[in-house]
Enzyme design. Structure first.
Site, short mmCIF file in Angstrom:
data_model
loop_
_atom_site.label_atom_id
_atom_site.label_comp_id
_atom_site.label_asym_id
_atom_site.label_seq_id
_atom_site.Cartn_x
_atom_site.Cartn_y
_atom_site.Cartn_z
N HIS A 363 82.45 14.87 60.63
CA HIS A 363 81.55 15.33 61.68
C HIS A 363 81.35 14.31 62.79
O HIS A 363 80.96 14.69 63.90
CB HIS A 363 80.24 15.80 61.06
CG HIS A 363 80.43 17.08 60.33
ND1 HIS A 363 80.39 18.31 60.96
CD2 HIS A 363 80.75 17.33 59.04
CE1 HIS A 363 80.65 19.25 60.07
NE2 HIS A 363 80.87 18.69 58.90
N ARG A 470 75.42 23.77 67.03
CA ARG A 470 75.24 23.12 65.73
C ARG A 470 73.83 22.54 65.66
O ARG A 470 73.58 21.43 66.13
CB ARG A 470 76.28 22.02 65.55
CG ARG A 470 77.73 22.48 65.59
CD ARG A 470 78.65 21.29 65.33
NE ARG A 470 80.03 21.66 65.26
CZ ARG A 470 80.90 21.56 66.26
NH1 ARG A 470 80.48 21.12 67.45
NH2 ARG A 470 82.16 21.91 66.12
N ARG A 506 73.85 28.28 64.98
CA ARG A 506 74.19 28.20 63.56
C ARG A 506 73.05 27.51 62.83
O ARG A 506 72.59 26.44 63.25
CB ARG A 506 75.49 27.42 63.35
CG ARG A 506 75.92 27.35 61.89
CD ARG A 506 77.22 26.59 61.72
NE ARG A 506 77.08 25.17 61.98
CZ ARG A 506 78.09 24.31 61.98
NH1 ARG A 506 79.33 24.75 61.79
NH2 ARG A 506 77.89 23.03 62.23
N GLU A 601 84.09 31.37 56.33
CA GLU A 601 84.64 30.05 56.00
C GLU A 601 85.09 29.98 54.55
O GLU A 601 85.89 29.11 54.19
CB GLU A 601 83.58 28.97 56.23
CG GLU A 601 83.06 28.89 57.66
CD GLU A 601 81.86 27.98 57.78
OE1 GLU A 601 82.02 26.86 58.31
OE2 GLU A 601 80.76 28.38 57.34
N ASP A 625 86.80 24.89 57.70
CA ASP A 625 86.51 25.07 56.28
C ASP A 625 87.40 26.16 55.67
O ASP A 625 87.85 26.02 54.53
CB ASP A 625 85.04 25.41 56.07
CG ASP A 625 84.18 24.17 55.91
OD1 ASP A 625 84.70 23.14 55.45
OD2 ASP A 625 82.99 24.22 56.26
N CYS A 672 85.22 29.83 66.09
CA CYS A 672 84.51 28.66 66.62
C CYS A 672 85.01 27.37 65.98
O CYS A 672 84.46 26.31 66.20
CB CYS A 672 83.00 28.79 66.42
SG CYS A 672 82.49 28.84 64.69
#
Length: 747
Positions: A363, A470, A506, A601, A625, A672
């Site tokens: 991340h 996010r 999200r 995902e 993912d 996305c």
């Protein structure tokens, strides 16, 4: 320690005395050290140009050899010390394999030798050595005394004309190239800054050692209290189970290391010898760091990060580890880096980042892409080879790092940067143009962001909206989950900045590799497939309800889009949707329109698509993912980066299933994940029927320009033909790349 303190006091007086030239001071220093250490010889070698070590001063050897005796770095025991950056303690030096005899010095009678590198800012400036006739191994406290002398000597050698040598010898002054993984695209040129414990403090010698001991004791107490607070903390975010005793044990062990008789005892001893508390922390840390780097066992070497963390904590408690100014455009080097740390460094003006143990799907890498910050990972050995203020070229387009580039390489990359700036300027003219392909297919190109300050990118890119906000990034940046009011204020700023364009929020995607600073580390063997994201929200519904309430309050009657990550079953999605709808019934004014979506995902959803489409308003594919779970290849492991491919038959089949199910139910399907920002993958996704793509701002105009040249009808026909031709092919990437290059779609 009284002898050490006396020696340092005399050295302080020597350094402060005006009038004496550098050579005289060095000679007097050798006399002082020899007398205090009961050594028959003390010699100082200074680094000269060409990586030569020249005898600059001596007590005990032939004085006529000063300025005449020279050794190459790596030659003789003194040269070995300069090359390796480590001390040599030898009872019989003349029988050592590296011994180099220099008859002009007259050192024949002396058997034992203790030699220590003299370093400044990580660079070797010379070597200081003592010798005795009697064969002996010098005691640990004698080694520490000479290491302390070397710290002080560094300043004197710098003013006496010593050049900056290399910690690892000649090789560390030459250009070096490292292969690396591209974490975020771009090219940057700048000087190196290091994350972690920095350069030695300006004040090395203590005016009042007793006062320094009190400062150190207070700082150690503050450090222990902060660790105690982490151990005892029971409130706050709960994305890890409170019964996590293994994590508690880790913190307990850290506290014991901080309070044991090892690290702190040695720091106290260094202070007792006359150093300031900050200088003592640096000296002991660097000494242990040098020893641990020679340990082969990777687990034991990894404990070096624990030591550096304690040193950072102790320096912070002393007030001696404040953020230093960073030259604009500097390149940050770090072994590991979290999103919050990256945000801090970005605010200080870095132009790129190299994370030695970083992966493309970590991340920090995702955030670097969102910030438009060129980033590399997996450049093994670069932290050991680089030094602060080294010039470096970071080429995240070709996955390489060039340390200390020569003039021609610098000029070539400067030209490349100029050319890139001109191309970016040409893209800017597309900002207000509609996004469509050559065959007239309309596209919706949106942004992935995580901070309110990134919303200005809507204007600079002309994006259709935010396809992925996010929400956890702001929490990581602040170090905790905000309360409902603070969250609502932040989300309202985002909606205000969007000015009516859609924003898909999200819900918190915490867990795995996204941990807040005060969260205990996970003990799961595979946290990416563990207790994270929606699983946490459903198990701790109060946390999820607070966030959903904040989003509803922020909307103030405006349309609101919310999507849930890591959905594994339709039942999970229905449970999450029910929580959101229950909160929506309590908030006034209610959103004008509430869109509730699921992120695809987890591969289990591929077998539940018709049922999912009945209950969702839209789906967004998180390709990062989905691909790692589909191929059982951990995306955080750099060695597995090439083990799965979006352009392989299994991945294309999975995407096709999602598109078909969405079309049958009239549900919009978007992507996305990071693949939407890659030109080849983006055109294939559009050919499959996914025309809503969300990506980092740095990629959007480039993707828009590329898509304007693509005929999706032609590409779709090619794609179908290739898939029919060889269903067993590992990937269609090479064939599609050839086609795209022939048509001028990619470089």
């Amino acid at each position: 320690m009284p002898g050490t303190r006396r020696l340092l006091g005399r050295l302080r007086a020597l350094m402060a005395r005006e009038g004496a030239d550098g050579a005289a001071r060095l000679h007097e220093l050798t006399q002082l050290v020899a007398a205090e250490m009961v050594a028959e010889v003390c010699s100082i070698y200074a680094m000269r140009s060409g990586d030569l070590l020249e005898l600059a001063a001596t007590f005990g050897l032939n004085p006529d050899s000063v300025g005449r005796t020279r050794l190459r770095v790596g030659e003789g025991i003194v040269g070995l010390v300069a090359a390796t950056g480590t001390l040599q303690n030898l009872p019989d030096a003349q029988n050592h394999p590296a011994f180099a005899y220099r008859p002009e010095t007259g050192e024949d009678p002396y058997a034992s030798l203790l030699a220590v590198p003299v370093r400044r800012g990580g660079r070797t400036l010379g070597v200081v050595a003592v010798q005795n006739r009697q064969p002996r191994r010098y005691a640990e406290d004698e080694c520490e005394v000479l290491e302390t002398v070397a710290m002080l000597l560094a300043e004197m050698l710098a003013t006496a004309g010593a050049t900056d040598g290399a910690e690892q010898g000649v090789a560390a002054t030459l250009p070096r190239q490292f292969a690396a993984d591209a974490l975020a695209p771009g090219i940057a040129i700048g000087i190196v800054v290091m994350a972690g414990i920095g350069a030695a403090p300006g004040r090395l010698l203590a005016e009042d050692p007793d006062a320094e001991q009190r400062r150190l004791a207070q700082a150690a107490s503050t450090m222990r209290q902060s660790l105690e607070a982490l151990i005892e903390q029971q409130g706050g975010p709960t994305w890890h189970a409170p019964e996590n005793e293994a994590s508690r044990a880790i913190l307990e062990a850290t506290r014991l290391v901080a309070a044991d008789g090892g690290f702190l005892r040695r720091v106290r001893d260094a202070v007792a010898g006359g150093l300031t508390a900050e200088a003592a922390v640096h000296r002991v840390t660097n000494e242990v760091r040098g020893r641990m780097k020679r340990i082969a066992d990777p687990y034991l070497r990894e404990r070096l990060s624990d030591l550096e963390d304690l040193a950072d904590r102790l320096l912070a408690a002393l007030g001696g580890n404040e953020a230093e100014s960073v030259p604009r455009g500097a390149i940050l080097l770090a072994r590991r880096l979290g999103p919050a740390q990256l945000l801090d460094w970005h605010a200080r003006g870095i132009g790129g980042v190299i994370i030695e143990e970083g992966s493309t799907a970590g991340h920090a890498a995702i955030l670097a892409r969102a910030l438009g910050l060129p980033a590399l990972g997996g450049a093994r050995g670069v932290l050991d080879a680089a030094e602060p203020n080294d010039l470096v070229v970071l080429d995240a387009d070709d996955g390489q790092l060039i340390l200390r580039p020569d003039g021609e390489v610098r000029a070539a990359y400067a030209r490349a940067l100029q050319g890139r700036a001109e191309v970016e300027a040409s893209y800017a003219s597309l900002r207000n143009h509609p996004a469509r392909t050559a065959d007239g297919t309309r596209l919706q190109l949106m942004l992935n962001v995580g901070l309110a300050m990134e919303m200005e990118q809507l204007e600079t890119t002309g994006a259709a909206g935010i396809g992925l906000f996010r929400t956890e990034i702001a929490m990581l940046a602040r170090g905790s989950v905000a309360d409902v009011a603070d969250q609502a204020t932040m989300y309202a700023r985002v909606l205000d900045a969007a000015e009516g364009r859609p924003v898909r929020f999200r819900t918190l995607d915490l867990g795995g590799d996204k941990l807040l600073p005060d969260a205990p580390p996970p003990t799961e063997e595979n946290p990416a497939m563990g207790w994270r994201s929606l699983r946490v929200g459903l198990d701790r519904p109060a946390l999820l309800r607070r966030q959903l309430r904040a989003l509803l309050l922020a909307a103030q009657g405006r349309p609101l889009s919310v999507m849930f990550p890591m959905v594994a079953t339709v039942a999970e999605f229905r449970a999450a949707r029910a929580i959101l709808e229950a909160e929506a019934a309590r908030v006034r004014p209610a959103p004008e329109r509430l869109h509730i979506g699921a992120m695809v995902e987890v591969p289990s959803l591929l077998f539940q698509l018709p049922a999912l489409m009945e209950h969702t308003d839209f789906v967004s594919i998180g390709t990062n993912d989905l691909m790692q779970f589909l191929f059982a290849a951990d995306r955080a492991t750099p060695a597995l980066a090439a083990r799965y491919d979006l352009l392989s038959a299994p991945a294309l089949d999975a995407l096709g299933l999602i598109v078909a199910a969405g079309a049958a139910a009239g549900v919009e399907v978007s992507v996305c994940g990071e693949h939407a920002s890659r030109p080849l993958e983006a055109m294939v996704l559009a050919a499959l029927g996914i025309t809503t793509l969300s990506m980092p701002a740095a990629s959007l105009l480039r993707i828009k320009a590329m898509m304007a040249r693509v005929d999706l009808v032609e590409l779709r026909g090619l794609l179908e033909a290739l898939r029919r031709h060889d269903r067993g092919a590992a990937s269609l990437r090479d064939l599609l790349t050839t086609w795209a290059r022939e048509h001028g779609h990619i470089g």
